[in-house]
Design a protein around this motif. Structure first.
Motif, PDB file in Angstrom:
ATOM      1  N   TYR A  69       0.844  -1.197   0.000  1.00 28.36           N
ATOM      2  CA  TYR A  69       0.000   0.000   0.000  1.00 28.36           C
ATOM      3  C   TYR A  69       0.879   1.245   0.000  1.00 28.36           C
ATOM      4  CZ  TYR A  69      -3.677  -3.246   1.230  1.00 28.36           C
ATOM      5  OH  TYR A  69      -4.559  -4.279   1.222  1.00 28.36           O
ATOM      6  N   SER A  70       0.435   2.253  -0.730  1.00 23.95           N
ATOM      7  CA  SER A  70       1.186   3.503  -0.798  1.00 23.95           C
ATOM      8  C   SER A  70       0.524   4.552   0.090  1.00 23.95           C
ATOM      9  CB  SER A  70       1.235   4.014  -2.235  1.00 23.95           C
ATOM     10  OG  SER A  70      -0.039   4.455  -2.647  1.00 23.95           O
ATOM     11  N   TYR A  71       1.221   5.656   0.242  1.00 25.08           N
ATOM     12  CA  TYR A  71       0.688   6.791   0.992  1.00 25.08           C
ATOM     13  C   TYR A  71      -0.659   7.217   0.410  1.00 25.08           C
ATOM     14  CZ  TYR A  71       0.261  11.534   2.800  1.00 25.08           C
ATOM     15  OH  TYR A  71      -0.207  12.674   3.400  1.00 25.08           O
ATOM     16  N   ASN A  72      -0.729   7.273  -0.934  1.00 26.56           N
ATOM     17  CA  ASN A  72      -1.965   7.712  -1.595  1.00 26.56           C
ATOM     18  C   ASN A  72      -3.114   6.743  -1.360  1.00 26.56           C
ATOM     19  OD1 ASN A  72      -0.818  10.045  -2.597  1.00 26.56           O
ATOM     20  ND2 ASN A  72      -0.135   9.063  -4.475  1.00 26.56           N
ATOM     21  N   ASP A  73      -2.807   5.438  -1.292  1.00 27.98           N
ATOM     22  CA  ASP A  73      -3.862   4.457  -1.017  1.00 27.98           C
ATOM     23  C   ASP A  73      -4.492   4.714   0.345  1.00 27.98           C
ATOM     24  OD1 ASP A  73      -3.345   3.154  -3.440  1.00 27.98           O
ATOM     25  OD2 ASP A  73      -1.912   1.766  -2.505  1.00 27.98           O
ATOM     26  N   PHE A  74      -3.653   4.922   1.350  1.00 27.45           N
ATOM     27  CA  PHE A  74      -4.165   5.180   2.692  1.00 27.45           C
ATOM     28  C   PHE A  74      -4.872   6.526   2.771  1.00 27.45           C
ATOM     29  CE2 PHE A  74      -0.777   2.108   4.027  1.00 27.45           C
ATOM     30  CZ  PHE A  74      -1.650   1.123   4.469  1.00 27.45           C
ATOM     31  N   GLU A  75      -4.357   7.506   2.046  1.00 28.62           N
ATOM     32  CA  GLU A  75      -4.986   8.830   2.028  1.00 28.62           C
ATOM     33  C   GLU A  75      -6.401   8.730   1.444  1.00 28.62           C
ATOM     34  OE1 GLU A  75      -5.025  12.787   2.970  1.00 28.62           O
ATOM     35  OE2 GLU A  75      -3.225  11.565   3.194  1.00 28.62           O
ATOM     36  N   ARG A  76      -6.540   8.000   0.339  1.00 22.44           N
ATOM     37  CA  ARG A  76      -7.860   7.820  -0.275  1.00 22.44           C
ATOM     38  C   ARG A  76      -8.799   7.048   0.643  1.00 22.44           C
ATOM     39  NH1 ARG A  76      -5.784   5.164  -4.727  1.00 22.44           N
ATOM     40  NH2 ARG A  76      -4.117   6.534  -5.316  1.00 22.44           N
ATOM     41  N   LEU A  77      -8.273   6.009   1.302  1.00 25.77           N
ATOM     42  CA  LEU A  77      -9.093   5.230   2.224  1.00 25.77           C
ATOM     43  C   LEU A  77      -9.582   6.104   3.376  1.00 25.77           C
ATOM     44  CD1 LEU A  77     -10.117   2.320   3.020  1.00 25.77           C
ATOM     45  CD2 LEU A  77      -8.141   2.284   4.533  1.00 25.77           C
ATOM     46  N   PHE A  78      -8.701   6.943   3.913  1.00 25.76           N
ATOM     47  CA  PHE A  78      -9.074   7.813   5.017  1.00 25.76           C
ATOM     48  C   PHE A  78     -10.122   8.827   4.584  1.00 25.76           C
ATOM     49  CE2 PHE A  78      -7.976  11.401   7.994  1.00 25.76           C
ATOM     50  CZ  PHE A  78      -8.560  10.818   9.104  1.00 25.76           C
ATOM     51  N   LEU A  79      -9.985   9.374   3.401  1.00 27.19           N
ATOM     52  CA  LEU A  79     -10.964  10.321   2.879  1.00 27.19           C
ATOM     53  C   LEU A  79     -12.315   9.628   2.687  1.00 27.19           C
ATOM     54  CD1 LEU A  79     -11.642  13.137   1.840  1.00 27.19           C
ATOM     55  CD2 LEU A  79     -10.847  12.422  -0.398  1.00 27.19           C
ATOM     56  N   ARG A  80     -12.289   8.429   2.122  1.00 21.17           N
ATOM     57  CA  ARG A  80     -13.535   7.667   1.951  1.00 21.17           C
ATOM     58  C   ARG A  80     -14.168   7.351   3.297  1.00 21.17           C
ATOM     59  NH1 ARG A  80     -12.841   2.511  -0.616  1.00 21.17           N
ATOM     60  NH2 ARG A  80     -15.057   2.338  -0.167  1.00 21.17           N
ATOM     61  N   TYR A  81     -13.337   7.034   4.290  1.00 19.90           N
ATOM     62  CA  TYR A  81     -13.874   6.749   5.620  1.00 19.90           C
ATOM     63  C   TYR A  81     -14.572   7.981   6.192  1.00 19.90           C
ATOM     64  CZ  TYR A  81     -14.204   5.760  10.574  1.00 19.90           C
ATOM     65  OH  TYR A  81     -14.683   5.610  11.853  1.00 19.90           O
ATOM     66  N   LYS A  82     -13.947   9.152   6.032  1.00 19.74           N
ATOM     67  CA  LYS A  82     -14.560  10.375   6.551  1.00 19.74           C
ATOM     68  C   LYS A  82     -15.866  10.694   5.831  1.00 19.74           C
ATOM     69  CE  LYS A  82     -11.080  13.293   6.378  1.00 19.74           C
ATOM     70  NZ  LYS A  82     -10.199  14.450   6.605  1.00 19.74           N
ATOM     71  N   LEU A  83     -15.942  10.387   4.531  1.00 23.46           N
ATOM     72  CA  LEU A  83     -17.137  10.695   3.759  1.00 23.46           C
ATOM     73  C   LEU A  83     -18.227   9.635   3.886  1.00 23.46           C
ATOM     74  CD1 LEU A  83     -15.489  12.023   0.476  1.00 23.46           C
ATOM     75  CD2 LEU A  83     -16.640  13.355   2.231  1.00 23.46           C
ATOM     76  N   GLU A  84     -17.831   8.358   3.987  1.00 27.89           N
ATOM     77  CA  GLU A  84     -18.809   7.272   3.990  1.00 27.89           C
ATOM     78  C   GLU A  84     -18.947   6.588   5.347  1.00 27.89           C
ATOM     79  OE1 GLU A  84     -17.509   4.552   0.983  1.00 27.89           O
ATOM     80  OE2 GLU A  84     -17.355   6.113  -0.532  1.00 27.89           O
TER      81      GLU A  84
END
Length: 74
Positions: free
Chosen positions: A2-17
């Motif tokens: 996993y890359s930094y961007n993968d975790f960043e996207r997951l965290f953003l999705r978690y905050k939104l969903e």
């Protein structure tokens, strides 16, 4: 891996969903097939840093209000 961007996207999705739906971050990671221990390490390593800040337009020490003596009964 996993890359930094993968975790960043997951965290953003978690905050939104995830947060609005009341889902814990552990369950959100499991549902997205991401090991939550890796996510927690990424979060700890990237989100808890102190960042230096420069304030523009801060008042100079000369422009501060003079301190008035506090009334002390004698």
């Amino acid at each position: 891996m996993y890359s930094y961007n993968d975790f960043e996207r997951l965290f953003l999705r978690y905050k939104l969903e995830g947060i609005p739906a009341g889902v814990s971050i552990e369950k959100f990671c499991m549902s997205n097939k991401v090991p939550n221990n890796l996510f927690f390490k990424w979060y700890k390593d990237t989100r808890k840093k102190i960042v230096p800040v420069q304030v523009l337009g801060a008042p100079s020490p000369e422009s501060e209000m003079p301190e008035s003596p506090s009334p002390i009964p004698e």
